[in-house]
Design a protein around this motif. Structure first.
Motif, PDB file in Angstrom:
ATOM      1  N   GLU A   1       0.962  -1.232  -0.064  1.00 15.47           N
ATOM      2  CA  GLU A   1       0.065  -0.071   0.023  1.00 15.47           C
ATOM      3  C   GLU A   1       0.949   1.282   0.009  1.00 15.47           C
ATOM      4  OE1 GLU A   1      -3.222   1.604   3.242  1.00 15.47           O
ATOM      5  OE2 GLU A   1      -3.351  -0.504   2.863  1.00 15.47           O
ATOM      6  N   LYS A   2       1.799   1.297   0.777  1.00 18.95           N
ATOM      7  CA  LYS A   2       2.766   2.518   0.755  1.00 18.95           C
ATOM      8  C   LYS A   2       3.420   2.651  -0.481  1.00 18.95           C
ATOM      9  CE  LYS A   2       6.480   1.853   3.748  1.00 18.95           C
ATOM     10  NZ  LYS A   2       7.074   1.410   4.912  1.00 18.95           N
TER      11      LYS A   2
ATOM     12  N   SER B   1       2.612  20.956   0.350  1.00 15.68           N
ATOM     13  CA  SER B   1       2.330  20.053  -0.825  1.00 15.68           C
ATOM     14  C   SER B   1       3.452  20.363  -1.714  1.00 15.68           C
ATOM     15  CB  SER B   1       1.263  20.505  -1.496  1.00 15.68           C
ATOM     16  OG  SER B   1       1.092  20.171  -2.749  1.00 15.68           O
ATOM     17  N   HIS B   2       3.671  19.495  -2.733  1.00 16.35           N
ATOM     18  CA  HIS B   2       4.778  19.768  -3.527  1.00 16.35           C
ATOM     19  C   HIS B   2       4.334  20.523  -4.830  1.00 16.35           C
ATOM     20  CE1 HIS B   2       6.074  16.201  -1.624  1.00 16.35           C
ATOM     21  NE2 HIS B   2       7.207  16.676  -1.771  1.00 16.35           N
ATOM     22  N   CYS B   3       4.928  21.210  -5.472  1.00 17.28           N
ATOM     23  CA  CYS B   3       4.667  22.279  -6.386  1.00 17.28           C
ATOM     24  C   CYS B   3       3.818  21.549  -7.616  1.00 17.28           C
ATOM     25  CB  CYS B   3       5.504  22.983  -7.081  1.00 17.28           C
ATOM     26  SG  CYS B   3       6.504  23.863  -5.750  1.00 17.28           S
ATOM     27  N   SER B   4       4.240  20.183  -7.967  1.00 19.00           N
ATOM     28  CA  SER B   4       3.712  19.618  -8.947  1.00 19.00           C
ATOM     29  C   SER B   4       2.046  19.215  -8.828  1.00 19.00           C
ATOM     30  CB  SER B   4       4.361  18.145  -9.232  1.00 19.00           C
ATOM     31  OG  SER B   4       4.283  17.372  -8.208  1.00 19.00           O
TER      32      SER B   4
ATOM     33  N   SER C   1       4.538  10.062  -1.763  1.00 19.30           N
ATOM     34  CA  SER C   1       4.880  11.566  -1.072  1.00 19.30           C
ATOM     35  C   SER C   1       4.646  11.576   0.406  1.00 19.30           C
ATOM     36  CB  SER C   1       3.808  12.514  -1.728  1.00 19.30           C
ATOM     37  OG  SER C   1       2.626  12.337  -1.743  1.00 19.30           O
ATOM     38  N   LEU C   2       4.165  10.406   1.012  1.00 19.02           N
ATOM     39  CA  LEU C   2       4.128  10.363   2.573  1.00 19.02           C
ATOM     40  C   LEU C   2       5.379  10.596   3.124  1.00 19.02           C
ATOM     41  CD1 LEU C   2       1.523   7.399   3.003  1.00 19.02           C
ATOM     42  CD2 LEU C   2       1.197  10.007   3.375  1.00 19.02           C
TER      43      LEU C   2
ATOM     44  N   PRO D   1      10.369  18.891  -8.659  1.00 19.45           N
ATOM     45  CA  PRO D   1       8.949  18.479  -8.067  1.00 19.45           C
ATOM     46  C   PRO D   1       8.909  17.984  -6.448  1.00 19.45           C
ATOM     47  CG  PRO D   1      10.152  16.517  -9.544  1.00 19.45           C
ATOM     48  CD  PRO D   1      10.880  17.717  -9.478  1.00 19.45           C
ATOM     49  N   ARG D   2      10.319  18.000  -6.214  1.00 18.00           N
ATOM     50  CA  ARG D   2      10.403  17.545  -4.754  1.00 18.00           C
ATOM     51  C   ARG D   2      10.181  18.964  -3.832  1.00 18.00           C
ATOM     52  NH1 ARG D   2      16.092  14.794  -5.063  1.00 18.00           N
ATOM     53  NH2 ARG D   2      16.261  16.510  -6.289  1.00 18.00           N
TER      54      ARG D   2
END
Length: 587
Positions: free
Chosen positions: A382-383, A493-496, A390-391, A533-534
């Motif tokens: 699941e992870k 949140s990440h910009c993407s 992104s968790l 994206p990070r």
């Protein structure tokens, strides 16, 4: 559990009686005429949430009936961890089976309080999941009462083992008045089952000194199993018992046996032994013969050791969570977890949104069962799903450290699922949010598959209808959804995840017109096009490290980062709630 000797003797006597004549298909016809439709509705909803409901409920029914009889004693929880469900052979029972019966019992109690036993609800639910998975439907005999005795010590020796031979299988089923044909038919339930690797690893790596691999396994199938279950794999990894049609209740199990693809020794022996082979071949070729034999066997199984008349009881509810669940077994649980959480938050504030998001993502996939914590050597847990990559690691680390601290004081007592919910509550309070009591008693999930995540988590571009639909699947209202969205007051949140609102919203307007222009400029500075994206930014630009109602004030000011945030204010159906929350933090 202390019970007077006379009562024990009476209950033992009742267990030895079959009571078949006292069960009836029309038992609740006048007292709870809508019983079966109520249960079926709950079962259908559970299956729509997760297919694990099917094998989990089937196995729960079987394990219940083979120990103490079909009396729902498997559902009883003990604060001392010594109930039937706590026995080693039952620890692998998936939580979705329990949850199905609990939810069905709650629904029935609302319409027919104090009338229907948990044992009968489990029997009906089992029939329904078979039918909904494509198997045969049949009438269920009713009138069982719930058992009073549930002891882990009574389980050993009463359930079949995966290495049983035909004689052992015949013997244990005969103890419950079930014939060899009944046993073979009931084994067909493995067509929708799953198993953990350690239950059959000996057939792949240590079968005998002369042959590490069981020669009764098809070589290609053996290789597939080795890839899915390498040596020393995480014991929690599970695979389908039917590799062909794992989510359809059919006769494929028997076709697999003929093809030397029975997962357990106790499966394959049904074909390799001349005494049972003809029945397996018949069921493999004739699904009608299998269905007929299966219905007969299920009805006979449902009569095993039933309590009727004045025996047993009708429980008012079963397996419910409780604030005092660990009062005797781990009384300092919450203080242990809180200490770990405080240390983590002091190290990095990321712990707060990371733990909150981890809890949310866990509950929306397979339920609040800590299945998000399970790791897979194949990267398919699941992870590992794209929506979970992104968790932040600090959420996982918080639960792991808390679990280690709890195990040092209360070994083998507290689930990871309960630790995660306590930690989520604590990070909210430590960030300035409200504190509240936690209901405990969850069991950890056993199934964790990346493929089950897609479609079960809200996306940043969701509209109000999509949000409401997804939350409603989890019995959460629109108001619940809006309130939970308030957790974004701490998030990042990440910009993407929102770049389209800044650079490619529509052909006529690259920038989303629902965004405040000044806020847009700030976002563009932090998230220029083609940015790494990070890179991540705070979702609440005003008080990002305080759990307050600023998120809702930001929505009114057109500073909701996601479309799914902003829509809560722009849509007239949800706008009043947002304004209310913005004006009154106590709500």
């Amino acid at each position: 559990m202390e019970v007077k000797t006379g009562l024990i003797l009476f209950l033992v006597f009742m267990i030895l009686q079959r009571g078949e004549g006292q069960l009836s298909e029309t038992f609740y016809q006048t007292t709870c005429p809508k019983l079966e439709s109520i249960v079926r509705k709950v079962v259908t909803q559970k299956i729509n949430q997760t297919f694990v409901t099917v094998p989990a409920t089937l196995r729960l029914f079987f394990h219940d009936c083979f120990v103490e009889g079909c009396d729902a004693s498997i559902l009883i929880a003990s604060p001392n961890g010594d109930a039937e469900k706590d026995a080693p052979d039952n620890l692998s029972l998936a939580g979705d089976g329990f949850d199905t019966v609990i939810k069905a019992k709650q629904a029935v109690e609302k319409r027919c309080p104090g009338l229907v036993s948990c044992a009968d609800i489990l029997a009906i639910a089992t029939r329904d999941i078979i039918d909904l998975a494509g198997g045969p439907s049949f009438k269920v005999e009713l009138g069982r009462r719930d058992g009073l005795i549930s002891q882990a010590s009574r389980v050993a020796g009463n359930l079949p083992e995966p290495n049983f031979n035909l004689t052992q299988l015949d013997t244990i089923f005969a103890k419950n008045s079930l014939t060899q044909i009944d046993m073979i038919a009931l084994s067909g339930c493995h067509t929708v089952g799953f198993s953990h690797c350690n239950r059959f690893a000996s057939r792949l790596y240590s079968f005998s000194p002369s042959s590490p691999v069981d020669p009764d396994l098809d070589p290609t199938y053996a290789q597939e199993l080795k890839q899915a279950c390498p040596q020393d794999v995480d014991a929690r990894i599970a695979i389908n018992m039917d590799p062909i049609t794992p989510q359809t209740f059919d006769n494929m199990y028997f076709q697999n046996l003929v093809a030397k693809k029975g997962l357990f020794t106790s499966d394959e022996v049904l074909f390799t032994n001349p005494a049972s082979q003809p029945t397996v071949i018949d069921f493999a070729k004739n699904p009608g013969d299998f269905n007929a034999a299966f219905i007969t066997a299920m009805r006979k199984l449902g009569r095993v050791g039933v309590k009727t008349g004045q025996a047993g009881q009708i429980r008012s509810g079963e397996g419910r969570l409780s604030q005092s669940f660990y009062n005797t077994t781990c009384p300092i649980l919450e203080s242990i977890v809180r200490k770990v959480v405080e240390e983590k938050v002091n190290q990095t504030f990321v712990t707060v949104p990371a733990t909150l998001r981890l809890f949310f993502h866990d509950c929306f996939v397979e339920g609040c069962d800590a299945s998000i914590m399970i790791a897979s050597p194949n990267g398919d847990a699941e992870k590992d799903a794209p929506d979970n990559l992104s968790l932040a690691g600090d959420g996982f680390d918080t639960v792991i450290k808390a679990k280690q601290a709890v195990e040092a004081k209360c070994p083998g007592v507290v689930s990871c699922a309960d630790i995660l919910v306590i930690a989520a509550r604590d990070v909210v309070r430590l960030a300035g949010g409200p504190s509240f009591k936690i209901q405990l008693g969850r069991r950890d999930g056993l199934v964790s598959q990346a493929s089950r995540v897609a479609g079960n988590l809200p996306e940043p571009n969701f509209d109000l209808t999509q949000l409401n639909t997804l939350f409603a699947k989890n019995n959460l209202t629109q108001t619940d959804m809006i309130a939970l969205s308030g957790a974004h007051t701490l998030g990042f949140s990440h910009c993407s995840r929102f770049a389209n609102r800044l650079y490619s919203f529509s052909p006529s307007s690259p920038v989303d017109p629902d965004l405040d222009p000044t806020y847009v400029q700030q976002l563009k500075e932090d998230c220029p096009q083609d940015v790494d994206p990070r890179i991540a930014i705070d979702m609440d630009p005003v008080t990002p490290q305080i759990f307050d109602n600023m998120y809702f004030k930001n929505l009114i000011a057109k500073k909701g980062l996601f479309t799914s945030d902003d829509v809560l204010f722009t849509n007239p159906a949800s706008k009043p709630t947002v304004m209310n929350f913005a004006g009154n933090q106590e709500l």
